[in-house]
Design a protein around this motif. Sequence first.
Motif, PDB file in Angstrom:
ATOM      1  N   VAL A   1       0.855  -1.183   0.000  1.00 54.44           N
ATOM      2  CA  VAL A   1       0.000   0.000   0.000  1.00 54.44           C
ATOM      3  C   VAL A   1       0.895   1.239   0.000  1.00 54.44           C
ATOM      4  CG1 VAL A   1      -1.791   1.294   1.218  1.00 54.44           C
ATOM      5  CG2 VAL A   1      -1.796  -1.198   1.299  1.00 54.44           C
ATOM      6  N   ASP A   2       0.595   2.196  -0.865  1.00 56.16           N
ATOM      7  CA  ASP A   2       1.297   3.478  -0.880  1.00 56.16           C
ATOM      8  C   ASP A   2       0.320   4.584  -0.487  1.00 56.16           C
ATOM      9  OD1 ASP A   2       3.434   2.063  -1.836  1.00 56.16           O
ATOM     10  OD2 ASP A   2       3.410   2.932  -3.844  1.00 56.16           O
ATOM     11  N   ALA A   3       0.836   5.636   0.126  1.00 54.48           N
ATOM     12  CA  ALA A   3      -0.002   6.773   0.486  1.00 54.48           C
ATOM     13  C   ALA A   3       0.873   8.004   0.632  1.00 54.48           C
ATOM     14  CB  ALA A   3      -0.747   6.515   1.798  1.00 54.48           C
ATOM     15  N   PRO A   4       0.311   9.195   0.356  1.00 49.47           N
ATOM     16  CA  PRO A   4       1.079  10.430   0.550  1.00 49.47           C
ATOM     17  C   PRO A   4       1.245  10.725   2.042  1.00 49.47           C
ATOM     18  CG  PRO A   4      -1.174  10.938  -0.082  1.00 49.47           C
ATOM     19  CD  PRO A   4      -1.039   9.459  -0.181  1.00 49.47           C
ATOM     20  N   GLN A   5       2.422  11.199   2.406  1.00 44.57           N
ATOM     21  CA  GLN A   5       2.721  11.560   3.787  1.00 44.57           C
ATOM     22  C   GLN A   5       3.139  13.029   3.820  1.00 44.57           C
ATOM     23  OE1 GLN A   5       5.662   8.268   4.471  1.00 44.57           O
ATOM     24  NE2 GLN A   5       4.233   7.664   6.074  1.00 44.57           N
ATOM     25  N   VAL A   6       2.418  13.852   4.558  1.00 44.48           N
ATOM     26  CA  VAL A   6       2.688  15.279   4.634  1.00 44.48           C
ATOM     27  C   VAL A   6       3.669  15.543   5.774  1.00 44.48           C
ATOM     28  CG1 VAL A   6       1.717  17.573   4.976  1.00 44.48           C
ATOM     29  CG2 VAL A   6       0.426  15.842   3.693  1.00 44.48           C
ATOM     30  N   TRP A   7       4.869  16.001   5.420  1.00 45.90           N
ATOM     31  CA  TRP A   7       5.914  16.213   6.419  1.00 45.90           C
ATOM     32  C   TRP A   7       6.044  17.674   6.858  1.00 45.90           C
ATOM     33  CZ3 TRP A   7       8.686  12.817   9.254  1.00 45.90           C
ATOM     34  CH2 TRP A   7       8.591  11.467   8.903  1.00 45.90           C
ATOM     35  N   GLY A   8       5.427  18.602   6.131  1.00 40.32           N
ATOM     36  CA  GLY A   8       5.522  19.996   6.538  1.00 40.32           C
ATOM     37  C   GLY A   8       4.900  20.912   5.510  1.00 40.32           C
ATOM     38  N   ALA A   9       4.880  22.193   5.846  1.00 41.33           N
ATOM     39  CA  ALA A   9       4.270  23.189   4.962  1.00 41.33           C
ATOM     40  C   ALA A   9       5.182  23.552   3.800  1.00 41.33           C
ATOM     41  CB  ALA A   9       3.929  24.437   5.761  1.00 41.33           C
ATOM     42  N   ASP A  10       6.501  23.515   4.040  1.00 38.68           N
ATOM     43  CA  ASP A  10       7.479  23.790   2.997  1.00 38.68           C
ATOM     44  C   ASP A  10       8.744  23.024   3.335  1.00 38.68           C
ATOM     45  OD1 ASP A  10       8.841  25.299   4.996  1.00 38.68           O
ATOM     46  OD2 ASP A  10       7.752  27.109   4.401  1.00 38.68           O
ATOM     47  N   ALA A  11       9.757  23.135   2.489  1.00 41.01           N
ATOM     48  CA  ALA A  11      10.967  22.340   2.667  1.00 41.01           C
ATOM     49  C   ALA A  11      11.660  22.636   3.996  1.00 41.01           C
ATOM     50  CB  ALA A  11      11.930  22.585   1.498  1.00 41.01           C
ATOM     51  N   GLU A  12      11.713  23.897   4.379  1.00 44.96           N
ATOM     52  CA  GLU A  12      12.358  24.272   5.639  1.00 44.96           C
ATOM     53  C   GLU A  12      11.613  23.672   6.828  1.00 44.96           C
ATOM     54  OE1 GLU A  12      15.329  26.117   7.882  1.00 44.96           O
ATOM     55  OE2 GLU A  12      15.163  26.307   5.699  1.00 44.96           O
ATOM     56  N   ASP A  13      10.309  23.789   6.806  1.00 41.76           N
ATOM     57  CA  ASP A  13       9.477  23.264   7.887  1.00 41.76           C
ATOM     58  C   ASP A  13       9.582  21.747   7.965  1.00 41.76           C
ATOM     59  OD1 ASP A  13       7.379  23.429   9.917  1.00 41.76           O
ATOM     60  OD2 ASP A  13       6.041  22.609   8.392  1.00 41.76           O
ATOM     61  N   ALA A  14       9.511  21.069   6.832  1.00 42.28           N
ATOM     62  CA  ALA A  14       9.596  19.612   6.817  1.00 42.28           C
ATOM     63  C   ALA A  14      10.954  19.131   7.299  1.00 42.28           C
ATOM     64  CB  ALA A  14       9.321  19.088   5.406  1.00 42.28           C
ATOM     65  N   ALA A  15      12.016  19.838   6.906  1.00 44.14           N
ATOM     66  CA  ALA A  15      13.360  19.454   7.325  1.00 44.14           C
ATOM     67  C   ALA A  15      13.528  19.598   8.834  1.00 44.14           C
ATOM     68  CB  ALA A  15      14.396  20.308   6.599  1.00 44.14           C
ATOM     69  N   ALA A  16      13.007  20.681   9.388  1.00 49.73           N
ATOM     70  CA  ALA A  16      13.107  20.890  10.833  1.00 49.73           C
ATOM     71  C   ALA A  16      12.337  19.807  11.595  1.00 49.73           C
ATOM     72  CB  ALA A  16      12.570  22.273  11.196  1.00 49.73           C
ATOM     73  N   PHE A  17      11.163  19.429  11.088  1.00 50.94           N
ATOM     74  CA  PHE A  17      10.359  18.416  11.758  1.00 50.94           C
ATOM     75  C   PHE A  17      11.025  17.042  11.691  1.00 50.94           C
ATOM     76  CE2 PHE A  17       6.559  15.471  11.511  1.00 50.94           C
ATOM     77  CZ  PHE A  17       6.332  15.466  12.881  1.00 50.94           C
ATOM     78  N   LEU A  18      11.483  16.645  10.511  1.00 58.64           N
ATOM     79  CA  LEU A  18      12.144  15.352  10.383  1.00 58.64           C
ATOM     80  C   LEU A  18      13.436  15.313  11.184  1.00 58.64           C
ATOM     81  CD1 LEU A  18      12.229  12.532   9.189  1.00 58.64           C
ATOM     82  CD2 LEU A  18      13.260  13.494   7.113  1.00 58.64           C
TER      83      LEU A  18
ATOM     84  N   ARG B   1       4.952  16.561   0.395  1.00 60.86           N
ATOM     85  CA  ARG B   1       4.344  15.227   0.391  1.00 60.86           C
ATOM     86  C   ARG B   1       5.336  14.199  -0.133  1.00 60.86           C
ATOM     87  NH1 ARG B   1       0.304  18.751  -1.218  1.00 60.86           N
ATOM     88  NH2 ARG B   1      -1.607  18.672   0.039  1.00 60.86           N
ATOM     89  N   LEU B   2       5.629  13.222   0.707  1.00 64.06           N
ATOM     90  CA  LEU B   2       6.456  12.097   0.293  1.00 64.06           C
ATOM     91  C   LEU B   2       5.571  10.870   0.143  1.00 64.06           C
ATOM     92  CD1 LEU B   2       9.516  12.399   2.734  1.00 64.06           C
ATOM     93  CD2 LEU B   2       9.125  13.582   0.576  1.00 64.06           C
ATOM     94  N   ARG B   3       5.892  10.032  -0.829  1.00 65.60           N
ATOM     95  CA  ARG B   3       5.149   8.782  -0.971  1.00 65.60           C
ATOM     96  C   ARG B   3       5.653   7.783   0.052  1.00 65.60           C
ATOM     97  NH1 ARG B   3       6.345   4.114  -3.288  1.00 65.60           N
ATOM     98  NH2 ARG B   3       8.222   5.013  -4.236  1.00 65.60           N
ATOM     99  N   GLY B   4       4.753   7.325   0.915  1.00 66.03           N
ATOM    100  CA  GLY B   4       5.092   6.312   1.896  1.00 66.03           C
ATOM    101  C   GLY B   4       4.749   4.934   1.374  1.00 66.03           C
ATOM    102  N   ALA B   5       5.545   3.928   1.769  1.00 67.31           N
ATOM    103  CA  ALA B   5       5.356   2.559   1.290  1.00 67.31           C
ATOM    104  C   ALA B   5       5.183   1.633   2.492  1.00 67.31           C
ATOM    105  CB  ALA B   5       6.551   2.117   0.456  1.00 67.31           C
ATOM    106  N   ALA B   6       4.089   0.874   2.493  1.00 68.85           N
ATOM    107  CA  ALA B   6       3.774   0.018   3.635  1.00 68.85           C
ATOM    108  C   ALA B   6       3.291  -1.345   3.174  1.00 68.85           C
ATOM    109  CB  ALA B   6       2.702   0.675   4.499  1.00 68.85           C
ATOM    110  N   TRP B   7       3.307  -2.286   4.114  1.00 63.00           N
ATOM    111  CA  TRP B   7       2.622  -3.560   3.945  1.00 63.00           C
ATOM    112  C   TRP B   7       1.346  -3.506   4.772  1.00 63.00           C
ATOM    113  CZ3 TRP B   7       3.963  -6.310   0.063  1.00 63.00           C
ATOM    114  CH2 TRP B   7       5.300  -6.499  -0.299  1.00 63.00           C
ATOM    115  N   LEU B   8       0.231  -3.880   4.164  1.00 62.31           N
ATOM    116  CA  LEU B   8      -1.008  -4.095   4.886  1.00 62.31           C
ATOM    117  C   LEU B   8      -1.100  -5.592   5.157  1.00 62.31           C
ATOM    118  CD1 LEU B   8      -3.746  -3.149   5.992  1.00 62.31           C
ATOM    119  CD2 LEU B   8      -4.671  -3.442   3.683  1.00 62.31           C
ATOM    120  N   ILE B   9      -1.063  -5.945   6.424  1.00 58.09           N
ATOM    121  CA  ILE B   9      -0.997  -7.351   6.843  1.00 58.09           C
ATOM    122  C   ILE B   9      -2.345  -7.755   7.428  1.00 58.09           C
ATOM    123  CG2 ILE B   9       0.150  -8.990   8.379  1.00 58.09           C
ATOM    124  CD1 ILE B   9       2.517  -6.896   8.428  1.00 58.09           C
TER     125      ILE B   9
END
Length: 286
Positions: free
Chosen positions: A211-228, A267-275
Amino acid sequence: MSIVNVEQADAWNGYEGGHWADNHARYDAVNSGFNAPLLEAAAIGPGDRVLDVGCGTGQVTRLAARTARHGGATGVDLSGPMLRRARALAAEEGVANATFEQGDAQIHPFPEGGYDVAVSRFAIMFFSDPVAAFANIGRALRPGGRVAFLSMRGVAEGDLGRVFAAIAPHVPALTAPREAGAAGPESLADPGRVLQVLTAAGFTRVATTPVDAPQVWGADAEDAAAFLGAWGPIRHLLSRTPPGTDALVHEALVEAMRPFAEEGAVRLRGAAWLITAVRPGGPERG
């Protein structure tokens, strides 16, 4: 509370648990794209009793409880800070049939056969003894009860792999090989291991679906980088690097996030297994 998974308990009752509790909305923005496939696979009915394993701040527990309106949902987690936030959010949202317990799912004294379905969103990868943990969860299910779990596929299969590759020169331990089967985000990234573990724990009809899904990491690159960069595992690895590495990593994260920034979000594409799997011995449905 009895604990055998001591290392994870320390992390989730320390900085990492506090960071998740304080930033629950942001972490839900990262992971909530997977809620729909998880809950669809769980096939929760209005009278079901639902167990949410590693519930964190309880978004999935609350969603399950709303669907199981004549039953209820119980979230269990190691983290005191996250559970306090989960209880507060359930109260604020008026979800009265969602309850939360602090415990180690590997040994927690769940009522035997007390649940119809168990769910988990990215928490099952951290068991120190996964066979024992899943066997304990299985005992908590009625015969014929079912599970729907999410675990990470390999980090390289999603966009986060590209981001991690950008900072790996500064934090080599980030991409260093891990002991096979060791607790961590990729511990159940191999469908063969998933089948082996769940079968050993007594489950049948084990299936893994990508299963793939979009993952929102922040409002912009600076914000996402600080959060990660403030995420517990990254912060832990940075604590073991030379002075000045933090700034280099932040700069690399900002540049790595830029290609994923659009329309006010990164938005990064996240990759998961649905078990999915079933506890044998009773009527199955869903």
